[in-house]
Scaffold this motif. Structure first.
Motif, PDB file in Angstrom:
ATOM      1  N   THR A  36       0.811  -1.377   0.031  1.00  0.00           N
ATOM      2  CA  THR A  36      -0.004   0.034   0.009  1.00  0.00           C
ATOM      3  C   THR A  36       0.827   1.174  -0.093  1.00  0.00           C
ATOM      4  O   THR A  36       1.864   1.332   0.742  1.00  0.00           O
ATOM      5  CB  THR A  36      -0.952   0.182   1.216  1.00  0.00           C
ATOM      6  OG1 THR A  36      -1.674  -1.063   1.363  1.00  0.00           O
ATOM      7  CG2 THR A  36      -1.824   1.208   1.194  1.00  0.00           C
ATOM      8  N   VAL A  81      -4.582   6.742  -1.843  1.00  0.00           N
ATOM      9  CA  VAL A  81      -4.439   5.156  -1.331  1.00  0.00           C
ATOM     10  C   VAL A  81      -4.296   4.613  -2.761  1.00  0.00           C
ATOM     11  O   VAL A  81      -5.198   4.482  -3.335  1.00  0.00           O
ATOM     12  CB  VAL A  81      -5.456   4.587  -0.532  1.00  0.00           C
ATOM     13  CG1 VAL A  81      -4.832   2.993  -0.068  1.00  0.00           C
ATOM     14  CG2 VAL A  81      -5.663   5.724   0.714  1.00  0.00           C
ATOM     15  N   GLN A  83      -3.214   0.735  -3.971  1.00  0.00           N
ATOM     16  CA  GLN A  83      -3.332  -0.577  -3.319  1.00  0.00           C
ATOM     17  C   GLN A  83      -3.735  -1.679  -4.290  1.00  0.00           C
ATOM     18  O   GLN A  83      -4.915  -1.510  -4.583  1.00  0.00           O
ATOM     19  CB  GLN A  83      -4.022  -0.831  -1.856  1.00  0.00           C
ATOM     20  CG  GLN A  83      -4.094  -2.143  -1.323  1.00  0.00           C
ATOM     21  CD  GLN A  83      -4.961  -1.900   0.059  1.00  0.00           C
ATOM     22  OE1 GLN A  83      -5.770  -1.377   0.047  1.00  0.00           O
ATOM     23  NE2 GLN A  83      -4.422  -2.852   1.012  1.00  0.00           N
TER      24      GLN A  83
END
Length: 138
Positions: A36, A81, A83
């Motif tokens: 991540t 983010v 991921q």
């Protein structure tokens, strides 16, 4: 433009503010944890003022009085983010309206629609394959 003491005060104030804030302040350095990656996003507000006046003098000297100042506010507002090949934005501040919340959900909605369409495409039979044996009514 004529060079005056007020111009010098304004230039000095702006230069000091430029030294404090750059693009990495708005979009921060990535933070990697496992698979991540988090990228901080901040909002910057700033203001400045300056002013001055020529003072009367009984001598032949020019007298000037002036001042300048400024302020900067840096507020974290979100994280980007990344991921598993997907990217989304997580806002920190509360939404001020339903419209703000709906706009913030658009990237996540697009990701889910893409997943749904990809899954549907994977389950659909290929056009090149012959159809399964058809039953005919006799």
């Amino acid at each position: 433009m004529k060079e005056t003491p007020v111009n010098k005060i304004m230039e000095s104030t702006l230069e000091r503010m430029r030294e404090m804030v750059d693009t990495s302040t708005i979009i921060g350095d990535p933070i990697v944890t496992g698979d991540t990656t988090l990228i901080p996003v901040s909002k910057i507000t700033y203001g400045f003022t300056s002013g001055g006046t020529d003072l009367p003098s009984k001598q032949n000297k020019e007298l000037f009085g002036g001042a300048g100042g400024g302020g900067i506010s840096i507020t974290p507002v979100a994280f980007i983010v990344i991921q598993g090949g997907k990217c989304r934005m997580m806002q920190i501040n509360n939404y001020s309206s339903s419209a703000d919340r709906a706009i913030a959900m658009i990237p996540e909605l697009l990701d889910k629609l893409t997943e749904l369409l990809d899954a549907k495409k994977d389950n659909a039979p290929d056009a090149d394959e012959a159809p399964a044996e058809e039953k005919t009514a006799e």
